[in-house]
Motif scaffolding. Sequence first.
Motif, short mmCIF file in Angstrom:
data_model
loop_
_atom_site.label_atom_id
_atom_site.label_comp_id
_atom_site.label_asym_id
_atom_site.label_seq_id
_atom_site.Cartn_x
_atom_site.Cartn_y
_atom_site.Cartn_z
N ASP A 120 11.78 26.50 20.77
CA ASP A 120 10.63 26.88 21.35
C ASP A 120 10.06 28.19 20.39
OD1 ASP A 120 12.17 25.31 22.87
OD2 ASP A 120 11.86 26.59 24.83
N ASP A 194 10.39 25.78 30.03
CA ASP A 194 11.09 24.68 29.26
C ASP A 194 12.51 24.36 30.21
OD1 ASP A 194 13.16 23.48 27.75
OD2 ASP A 194 12.51 24.68 26.02
N HIS A 197 17.70 22.65 30.05
CA HIS A 197 18.94 23.21 30.59
C HIS A 197 18.71 23.03 32.16
CE1 HIS A 197 21.06 23.48 26.96
NE2 HIS A 197 19.87 23.56 26.31
N CYS A 217 13.64 18.02 28.25
CA CYS A 217 14.34 16.74 27.69
C CYS A 217 15.13 15.99 28.80
CB CYS A 217 14.99 16.87 26.50
SG CYS A 217 16.34 18.04 26.59
N TYR A 219 17.76 13.95 27.82
CA TYR A 219 19.37 13.47 27.12
C TYR A 219 20.28 14.19 27.62
CZ TYR A 219 16.96 16.59 23.76
OH TYR A 219 16.27 17.60 23.07
N LYS A 220 19.91 15.53 28.17
CA LYS A 220 21.24 16.33 28.52
C LYS A 220 21.94 15.88 30.19
CE LYS A 220 19.29 20.25 26.08
NZ LYS A 220 20.10 20.19 25.07
C1 PLP Z 1 15.93 24.74 25.70
C2 PLP Z 1 15.65 23.78 24.58
N1 PLP Z 1 14.28 23.71 24.07
C3 PLP Z 1 13.88 22.83 23.16
C4 PLP Z 1 14.91 21.82 22.67
C5 PLP Z 1 14.37 20.79 21.51
O1 PLP Z 1 14.19 19.57 22.13
P1 PLP Z 1 13.64 18.23 21.33
O2 PLP Z 1 14.36 17.93 20.22
O3 PLP Z 1 13.60 17.24 22.51
O4 PLP Z 1 12.08 18.60 21.01
C6 PLP Z 1 16.23 21.63 23.09
C7 PLP Z 1 17.37 20.82 22.59
O5 PLP Z 1 18.41 21.03 23.01
C8 PLP Z 1 16.57 22.88 24.09
O6 PLP Z 1 17.86 22.90 24.60
#
Ligand code: PLP
Length: 395
Positions: A120, A194, A197, A217, A219-220
Amino acid sequence: MTVDYRHRFQIPKGPDGGENVYLCGHSLGLQPKSVRAYIEQELKQWELLGVDGHFHGNHPWVQYNKLLIGQTARLVGATPLEVVNMNSLTVNLHLMMVSFYRPTARRHRIVIEEHAFPSDQYAVKSQIRFHGYDPAESLVAVAGEDELEELLDREGESIALIMMGGVNYSSGRAFEMARVTRAGHAHGCLIGFDLAHAAGNLVLKLHEWDADFAEWCTYKYLNGGPGSIAGCFVHERHARDETLPRFAGWWGHELETRFRMGPDFMPTPGAEGWQVSNPPVVALAALRASMDMFDEAGMERLRAKSVALTAYLESLLDRHAERGFSILTPRDPARRGAQLSIRVPVPVRGVWERLAAAGVICDWREPDILRVAPAPLYNTADDIDRFVDCFVRSL
Ligand SMILES: Cc1ncc(COP(=O)(O)O)c(C=O)c1O
């Protein structure tokens, strides 16, 4: 704790053949057993139909994305017009900033949370530079809501965008997104979150909270698989605003006329209009398996179980406070999700290795933080008992 979906997941096994204690859903969620059938359905379609699969078969691929819209909207508290699954998280963050970070000489700053995830920070700084500004002047980090409100009262007119996490990846602290949005809008700022989490972890009400945009995302906590397709929210007040700059691609063009292959971009109203490329259907199928399960379980019920599991973890850890570790995550359940971040008094890597050797899977972040998250879909009180026992011994 009535929600139990554990039997519907593949639980990784340790060297002794027994199930690991898997407390790493904040990093990569486990595989739903149903994923294989969802993916095989699309492989079969490809096998039998080839290119015709785009427009024929049970789920024509040209509209496959639509199969996830309802579940996604319910998950984040949005209307169907406001959500889409596309790209990866950081890519979506950039696409959103193209539209919603429009700095002027007077209002050019972006506010992020202290210790924001590195991706970020890189994305935000690169956008600031892209517009010809200097991150040293145009980027501000705040510790939390109080500091944000003070900053806005003092210097609100210089702030174009507030881009915060829903839950901080390192501390596990949850931000009050309704409050952040209210404060920011009162000073004329745009607001994005974002939710890496937070999605699948907290009960979200993005529409009601009035955020301008969000991305996450899958995948978590959402168990979409490694590198799975990300989610994106754009508030419906922006759904038909064609004055917004955006990086366009054919998949964002309205479906009715997309295949006429005309030269002019006519955006699909809503979040789907921010799509750029045609999506990877096999990845969407994997995500659909998980999103269907979330929809069935319901985020309110999952959150209730999650609050209980994390409180149980906290209470067991507190019994061993004399071992010199401390919990960094807020004690108030309303200010955190599933994750507890534990600062350990000995080298954290060694702790993590000893836990892994005992079949206990969590992760660590520099310099001394162990991250542990019971995921309500598949973790149990027994996992927590085993974790605390091994953790105390690993110190
Ligand atoms: C808070 C946060 N932002 C951004 C990302 C980056 O994600 P990506 O690789 O899917 O762009 C992650 C990855 O763990 C994350 O935890």
